[in-house]
Design an enzyme around this catalytic site. Structure first.
Site, PDB file in Angstrom:
ATOM      1  N   CYS A 177      56.797  21.819  78.727  1.00  0.00           N
ATOM      2  CA  CYS A 177      56.871  22.125  77.289  1.00  0.00           C
ATOM      3  C   CYS A 177      56.706  20.826  76.504  1.00  0.00           C
ATOM      4  O   CYS A 177      56.098  20.784  75.439  1.00  0.00           O
ATOM      5  CB  CYS A 177      58.217  22.757  76.933  1.00  0.00           C
ATOM      6  SG  CYS A 177      58.659  24.189  77.905  1.00  0.00           S
ATOM      7  N   HIS A 181      55.235  19.291  72.900  1.00  0.00           N
ATOM      8  CA  HIS A 181      56.278  19.497  71.889  1.00  0.00           C
ATOM      9  C   HIS A 181      57.386  18.462  71.853  1.00  0.00           C
ATOM     10  O   HIS A 181      58.507  18.782  71.479  1.00  0.00           O
ATOM     11  CB  HIS A 181      56.884  20.893  72.066  1.00  0.00           C
ATOM     12  CG  HIS A 181      55.929  22.007  71.769  1.00  0.00           C
ATOM     13  ND1 HIS A 181      55.438  22.241  70.501  1.00  0.00           N
ATOM     14  CD2 HIS A 181      55.371  22.946  72.567  1.00  0.00           C
ATOM     15  CE1 HIS A 181      54.616  23.290  70.534  1.00  0.00           C
ATOM     16  NE2 HIS A 181      54.546  23.728  71.771  1.00  0.00           N
ATOM     17  N   ARG A 225      56.474  34.408  72.970  1.00  0.00           N
ATOM     18  CA  ARG A 225      55.990  33.040  72.717  1.00  0.00           C
ATOM     19  C   ARG A 225      56.266  32.145  73.928  1.00  0.00           C
ATOM     20  O   ARG A 225      55.441  31.333  74.329  1.00  0.00           O
ATOM     21  CB  ARG A 225      56.653  32.504  71.450  1.00  0.00           C
ATOM     22  CG  ARG A 225      56.262  31.128  70.979  1.00  0.00           C
ATOM     23  CD  ARG A 225      54.809  30.943  70.652  1.00  0.00           C
ATOM     24  NE  ARG A 225      54.042  30.459  71.791  1.00  0.00           N
ATOM     25  CZ  ARG A 225      52.740  30.181  71.785  1.00  0.00           C
ATOM     26  NH1 ARG A 225      52.002  30.381  70.723  1.00  0.00           N
ATOM     27  NH2 ARG A 225      52.138  29.735  72.847  1.00  0.00           N
ATOM     28  N   CYS A 229      53.463  30.370  76.225  1.00  0.00           N
ATOM     29  CA  CYS A 229      53.443  28.914  76.446  1.00  0.00           C
ATOM     30  C   CYS A 229      53.348  28.621  77.939  1.00  0.00           C
ATOM     31  O   CYS A 229      52.629  27.716  78.353  1.00  0.00           O
ATOM     32  CB  CYS A 229      54.694  28.260  75.865  1.00  0.00           C
ATOM     33  SG  CYS A 229      54.556  27.877  74.111  1.00  0.00           S
TER      34      CYS A 229
END
Lengths: 268, 194
Positions: A177, A181, A225, A229
């Site tokens: 992730c 991010h 979501r 991802c």
């Protein structure tokens, strides 16, 4: 009646969207959002969700009215903002989707396989019952501060697990992730990437899901979501309501705690 | 020493826990299996925040191993066809369970890098590579870039960039074509002015 209306609206929106794809700039999304003003097509999905909540279903022909989302059986207002949280009856931390699965199996007598059959829409679908329920439940927390529970030891452990999963690199591309991010001011192609390790980035992201996706004509949930991802990270399919999705959502919710919920949001 | 052992042990337990949780939380989808959740040594080492300080000794070992694993391209031919390379750079498909495994993978370079300055839809997770050919055309420069594309950790351990060659995302031929896209004077990377 709602469904037909949604279908009509979706067709119009998808048409508009296709016309705009050519310019492909962030400005277009803003223009489009401005054009809609306070209107969000998610409103029709929210109506559907409320109706589904109160409609008897499953082998037990029961509604979800006795479902406890954390604030007591049947209390929906404000519940979403305090999720994920620890539920003593299952001795684990759950997000809204894991909790709905629990209620559907316990109250309505559905099997887990039935609940997991198709929790999220595929492209071109008109929305699932789960998406509608989540849209309504989230809307019932609109304007309230994100306040996930962190009192129980398992809630704190879930946050820590979420943080470790956030940085877990694997798969052919070595993505986590964090690849996209954990920095500010970055984009993929033209898509701005929130820094989910900060209050501001996590708050903006967490408060706006579930969201009406203009390009898809449906409401998408935070659970979807997370799954998407993971797909983009080249990982296998993330299971709805699983420990990993709950932990990742807890990580985001706690990082964004204090910001007002603004879901269902409106996204490209 | 005991403290160090404890830290190493707890890190291993943590990593293991994350793996087990992911294993329980995911399922195979199309051609993508749970096998992908297993971390190799580099992935395990790099699964920490950017701000965390790296164990320099281990980092040096991983860097060296990455460097040693980079092959010289067949016939020492570093440069292929820039037009094919441009296609690889623009193509974002490949290895997602929603992708067609029969199609060749893309490099998705534009997701993170500016290349042709006339392409407006570029990301900025990585540095701009517009005008890359002007950085030099020497063999050393070709070898450096080839190595970077094959396994970025040969220079920068825990870089966010995928190991396009070492992980088998792109073929040798595709990488030669991407190299040409970066270096060829006629490539839009080096020719176009916005």
């Amino acid at each position: 009646m709602h469904k037909g209306f949604i279908r009509g609206i979706s067709a119009v929106l998808i048409g508009l969207w296709s016309a705009m794809l050519f310019s492909e700039t962030e400005g277009v999304f803003d223009e489009y959002r401005a054009m809609l003003g306070d209107d969000n097509p998610a409103i029709f999905v929210i109506f559907d969700g409320e109706e589904i909540w109160f409609t008897p279903a499953g082998p037990k022909s029961a509604s979800l009215e006795q479902c406890d989302l954390g604030l007591g059986p049947g209390v929906v207002e404000g519940a979403y903002a305090q999720l994920p949280r620890y539920f003593a009856d299952v001795d684990r931390v759950q997000d809204v989707e894991a909790r709905l699965e629990h209620c559907m199996t316990q109250l309505q007598g559905l099997t887990p396989a039935e609940v997991h059959g198709k929790p999220y829409s595929l492209r071109g679908d008109l929305g699932t019952e789960l998406e509608a329920l989540v849209a309504w439940i989230a809307d019932q927390s609109s304007g309230l501060a994100i306040a996930p529970m962190q009192a129980h030891a398992k809630e704190r452990a879930t946050y820590e697990l979420g943080e470790r999963l956030f940085y877990y690199r694997a798969g052919p591309h070595d993505f986590s992730c964090a690849t996209c991010h954990e920095q500010g001011g970055r984009r993929i192609r033209l898509q701005t990437l929130p820094n989910l390790t900060t209050y501001q980035g996590a708050a903006e992201a967490y408060s706006s899901w579930p969201a009406y996706r203009i390009s898809q004509g449906i409401v998408r949930t935070m659970g979807w979501r997370m799954r998407d991802c993971m797909r983009q990270q080249r990982m296998p399919e993330l299971v709805m309501g699983s420990e990993a999705t709950v932990a990742l959502q807890t990580y985001l919710a706690v990082n964004g705690a204090g910001a007002p919920m603004a879901a269902p949001g409106l996204k490209r | 020493m005991q403290l160090l052992a404890f830290i190493l042990f707890s890190t291993a337990v943590y990593a293991n826990e994350a793996y087990n949780v992911l294993l329980d939380s995911m399922k195979d989808k199309n051609f993508v299996t749970l096998e992908r959740l297993k971390q190799d040594e580099l992935q395990e080492f790099c699964s920490q925040p950017r701000s965390a300080s790296l164990d320099e000794v281990r980092a040096a070992k991983l860097r060296e191993a990455a460097f040693k694993g980079v092959p010289i391209p067949t016939g020492e031919r570093y440069l292929g066809d820039w037009q094919l390379g441009e296609k690889v750079a623009s193509n974002g498909r490949g290895l997602q369970y929603s992708d067609d495994p029969e199609q060749e993978n893309g490099g998705n370079c534009y997701a993170c890098h500016q290349l042709d300055p006339n392409e407006v839809a570029y990301g900025n997770l990585g540095p701009s590579l517009s005008g890359y050919g002007a950085r030099g055309q020497s063999v050393a420069m070709l070898q450096y870039t080839w190595t970077k594309l094959w396994n970025t950790h040969a220079y920068n351990v825990c870089s966010h960039m995928p190991r396009f060659g070492a992980a088998g995302i792109l073929t040798e031929k595709q990488l030669q074509d991407v190299m040409a896209f970066l270096f060829d004077p006629n490539s839009p990377v080096n020719r176009s002015q916005p």
